[in-house]
Motif scaffolding. Structure first.
Motif, PDB file in Angstrom:
ATOM      1  N   LEU A   1       1.879  -3.253  21.542  1.00  0.00           N
ATOM      2  CA  LEU A   1       1.038  -3.168  20.352  1.00  0.00           C
ATOM      3  C   LEU A   1       1.228  -4.453  19.553  1.00  0.00           C
ATOM      4  O   LEU A   1       2.307  -5.043  19.572  1.00  0.00           O
ATOM      5  CB  LEU A   1       1.473  -1.989  19.486  1.00  0.00           C
TER       6      LEU A   1
ATOM      7  N   TRP B   1       0.839  -1.213   0.000  1.00  0.00           N
ATOM      8  CA  TRP B   1       0.000   0.000   0.000  1.00  0.00           C
ATOM      9  C   TRP B   1       0.866   1.252   0.000  1.00  0.00           C
ATOM     10  O   TRP B   1       0.593   2.220  -0.713  1.00  0.00           O
ATOM     11  CB  TRP B   1      -0.931  -0.020   1.222  1.00  0.00           C
TER      12      TRP B   1
ATOM     13  N   LEU C   1      -4.663  12.328   5.227  1.00  0.00           N
ATOM     14  CA  LEU C   1      -4.566  12.103   6.663  1.00  0.00           C
ATOM     15  C   LEU C   1      -3.739  13.176   7.374  1.00  0.00           C
ATOM     16  O   LEU C   1      -3.987  13.496   8.539  1.00  0.00           O
ATOM     17  CB  LEU C   1      -3.969  10.711   6.915  1.00  0.00           C
TER      18      LEU C   1
ATOM     19  N   GLY D   1      -7.728  -3.257  10.747  1.00  0.00           N
ATOM     20  CA  GLY D   1      -6.976  -3.060  11.989  1.00  0.00           C
ATOM     21  C   GLY D   1      -5.799  -2.118  11.775  1.00  0.00           C
ATOM     22  O   GLY D   1      -5.524  -1.244  12.602  1.00  0.00           O
ATOM     23  N   ILE D   2      -5.104  -2.300  10.652  1.00  0.00           N
ATOM     24  CA  ILE D   2      -3.947  -1.456  10.328  1.00  0.00           C
ATOM     25  C   ILE D   2      -4.415  -0.022  10.092  1.00  0.00           C
ATOM     26  O   ILE D   2      -3.836   0.934  10.630  1.00  0.00           O
ATOM     27  CB  ILE D   2      -3.243  -1.976   9.058  1.00  0.00           C
TER      28      ILE D   2
ATOM     29  N   ILE E   1       1.803   1.702  11.569  1.00  0.00           N
ATOM     30  CA  ILE E   1       1.988   3.081  12.019  1.00  0.00           C
ATOM     31  C   ILE E   1       3.382   3.585  11.605  1.00  0.00           C
ATOM     32  O   ILE E   1       3.531   4.684  11.088  1.00  0.00           O
ATOM     33  CB  ILE E   1       1.793   3.185  13.550  1.00  0.00           C
TER      34      ILE E   1
ATOM     35  N   GLY F   1       1.796  -6.117  13.718  1.00  0.00           N
ATOM     36  CA  GLY F   1       1.258  -5.621  12.449  1.00  0.00           C
ATOM     37  C   GLY F   1       0.830  -4.167  12.563  1.00  0.00           C
ATOM     38  O   GLY F   1       1.090  -3.351  11.671  1.00  0.00           O
ATOM     39  N   ILE F   2       0.189  -3.832  13.675  1.00  0.00           N
ATOM     40  CA  ILE F   2      -0.272  -2.461  13.906  1.00  0.00           C
ATOM     41  C   ILE F   2       0.930  -1.531  14.048  1.00  0.00           C
ATOM     42  O   ILE F   2       0.988  -0.457  13.426  1.00  0.00           O
ATOM     43  CB  ILE F   2      -1.134  -2.395  15.194  1.00  0.00           C
TER      44      ILE F   2
ATOM     45  N   TYR G   1      -3.217   6.723  15.742  1.00  0.00           N
ATOM     46  CA  TYR G   1      -1.935   7.379  16.039  1.00  0.00           C
ATOM     47  C   TYR G   1      -1.998   8.860  15.672  1.00  0.00           C
ATOM     48  O   TYR G   1      -1.688   9.732  16.495  1.00  0.00           O
ATOM     49  CB  TYR G   1      -0.776   6.692  15.302  1.00  0.00           C
ATOM     50  N   VAL G   2      -2.429   9.144  14.450  1.00  0.00           N
ATOM     51  CA  VAL G   2      -2.466  10.538  13.994  1.00  0.00           C
ATOM     52  C   VAL G   2      -3.483  11.342  14.810  1.00  0.00           C
ATOM     53  O   VAL G   2      -3.277  12.520  15.112  1.00  0.00           O
ATOM     54  CB  VAL G   2      -2.783  10.609  12.483  1.00  0.00           C
TER      55      VAL G   2
ATOM     56  N   GLY H   1      -5.237   1.570  13.304  1.00  0.00           N
ATOM     57  CA  GLY H   1      -4.035   1.868  14.077  1.00  0.00           C
ATOM     58  C   GLY H   1      -3.371   3.159  13.620  1.00  0.00           C
ATOM     59  O   GLY H   1      -3.012   4.019  14.424  1.00  0.00           O
ATOM     60  N   ILE H   2      -3.224   3.315  12.297  1.00  0.00           N
ATOM     61  CA  ILE H   2      -2.599   4.515  11.742  1.00  0.00           C
ATOM     62  C   ILE H   2      -3.443   5.750  12.083  1.00  0.00           C
ATOM     63  O   ILE H   2      -2.932   6.785  12.520  1.00  0.00           O
ATOM     64  CB  ILE H   2      -2.412   4.374  10.213  1.00  0.00           C
TER      65      ILE H   2
ATOM     66  N   TYR I   1       3.660   4.226   7.878  1.00  0.00           N
ATOM     67  CA  TYR I   1       2.980   5.477   7.497  1.00  0.00           C
ATOM     68  C   TYR I   1       3.893   6.674   7.739  1.00  0.00           C
ATOM     69  O   TYR I   1       4.120   7.499   6.841  1.00  0.00           O
ATOM     70  CB  TYR I   1       1.649   5.623   8.247  1.00  0.00           C
TER      71      TYR I   1
ATOM     72  N   THR J   1      -5.197  -1.590  20.581  1.00  0.00           N
ATOM     73  CA  THR J   1      -4.539  -0.361  20.119  1.00  0.00           C
ATOM     74  C   THR J   1      -5.177   0.875  20.758  1.00  0.00           C
ATOM     75  O   THR J   1      -4.490   1.820  21.149  1.00  0.00           O
ATOM     76  CB  THR J   1      -4.617  -0.263  18.584  1.00  0.00           C
TER      77      THR J   1
ATOM     78  N   ILE K   1      -6.042   7.450   4.228  1.00  0.00           N
ATOM     79  CA  ILE K   1      -4.605   7.145   4.333  1.00  0.00           C
ATOM     80  C   ILE K   1      -4.090   7.054   2.902  1.00  0.00           C
ATOM     81  O   ILE K   1      -4.538   6.211   2.133  1.00  0.00           O
ATOM     82  CB  ILE K   1      -4.385   5.811   5.078  1.00  0.00           C
TER      83      ILE K   1
END
Lengths: 250, 250
Positions: A235, A128, B192, B238-239, A243, A238-239, B246-247, B242-243, A246, B125, B226
């Motif tokens: 965490l 991605w 994002l 889930g990913i 992060i 994968g998570i 965080y932001v 998570g991202i 990103y 998370t 994202i």
């Protein structure tokens, strides 16, 4: 009309659920519509595609699948809930390690990650974010494990995945490019907000329980941490990888 | 010396793998050392703890577990690879919805997420980022599903989890706090990097295949995406969560 597959054939296909069976035959299993679709447009060699009569798709290249019973599909599937399509493909020959090429680019490194779902999801996330190269330690789960393949949702067929001694590989990249910097995810690192998106370099993710191994940390110029504000002790790998990728990308 | 559990008892415990069994008995299963440890220090009522002789731990409050055979543990476990410890606990009474309290705080909202592993990991998370309140749509997987519980790694026992009509809940928050803003994850949203960490507000995550539902989007002031740079068509829910968390936190 569905074809009945023999007990021996089922046994052969089930052997591909395990690393030993894949190594001996040079074949692996791809399950699910999205995954098989991506397999068919990739450069990989597809041996056989099995479908149940529930499957109502078309396949790239006008491939003809074999129709089997739902019962046989459950027998050959490596998943909890089997999908109406399963392909058998040849494990590609190892991607040659070209440090002169990778050193000008970005590399994701996974150190000792065992959970197939996590590794598959991380490969999907890497794809991605447009990463091309992923290096797995020898101890990481096999990327052709059916559950890894399943979780990548086709991304496995677009990435260049290498496997080997992380320290040695990182050293060869630095030889080719002295500005190549390696950052590791670590519980005792700098705040993640200090991380900048590089044009080239490596990001190393370790396991949830042990983190990045000492021998690999020696090759890392910096360490970053995802700040914690609540009660969870850790965490999911994968998570954390998502992060970090990103922030490392933008 | 291990206790033999009767067939009926195994049947009763296995009924807790399913939502119907949990609803009828008011009980649920917690597996794994970390999870049971966190259960024992939570305010939840623990009914019974089963261990195999592989287990070498101690339990908070000097609780005495029942030692059973590894075979019986496999029989009662809801997991692929059972752990040496499994607890049965009472499903807590619903957390009362107090919009006046939540409206001054941050709320994570999950719309129609079905995958137990994803929902569990997202709750873990959320707990890492110090979120206290999580709202699930009626159609989300049950948070007391053994695989959700497993993936939360104990975070489930620290969070306030609500379940209900998302639109109605969001409306009640805005009534109490006109500055309460709702942002949704959406493939057609703003980049994002435009998202700022608020002191109060809600973040809504939808399913991988359908995104946030139209009826919920009506309550959202903004949408974020994202950015994608590579070939993958979507991110794991889930990913993505998570991202975004965080932001949304920093």
């Amino acid at each position: 009309m569905s074809l009945q597959i023999s007990k021996n054939e089922i046994k052969r296909l089930r052997s591909l659920h395990r690393k030993k069976g894949r190594r001996e035959s040079g074949l692996f299993i791809v399950e699910g519509e999205k995954n098989v679709e991506e397999l068919c447009v990739s450069s990989l060699e597809v041996q056989t595609i099995y479908v149940t009569d529930e499957w109502k798709g078309g396949l790239a290249g006008n491939r003809k699948p074999l129709v089997i019973s739902a019962k046989d599909m459950v027998a050959i599937s490596a998943l909890h809930s089997s999908s109406p399509i399963l392909a058998v493909a040849a494990v590609p020959v190892n991607v040659p390690w070209q440090p002169e090429r990778v050193a000008g680019s970005k590399l994701l490194v996974l150190d000792d990650l065992k959970d197939p779902g996590n590794v598959g999801t991380i490969l999907r996330t890497a794809d991605w974010f447009g990463l091309e190269h992923v290096l797995l330690s020898e101890t990481c789960v096999d990327e052709f494990n059916p559950k890894v393949v399943q979780s990548t949702m086709g991304s496995l067929f677009r990435l260049k995945v290498y496997r080997g001694d992380i320290g040695k590989y990182l050293a060869s990249l630095k030889e080719h490019n002295p500005t190549f910097r390696v950052v590791a995810a670590d519980m005792q690192g700098d705040e993640l907000s200090t991380l900048r998106a590089p044009t080239c370099g490596a990001l190393v993710i370790g396991s949830e329980s042990h983190g990045v191994s000492e021998s690999v940390l020696q090759h890392c110029e910096s360490k970053v941490t995802i700040p914690r504000m609540g009660g969870a002790e850790s965490l999911n790998a994968g998570i954390a990888a998502g992060i970090l990728m990103y922030v490392w990308s933008f």
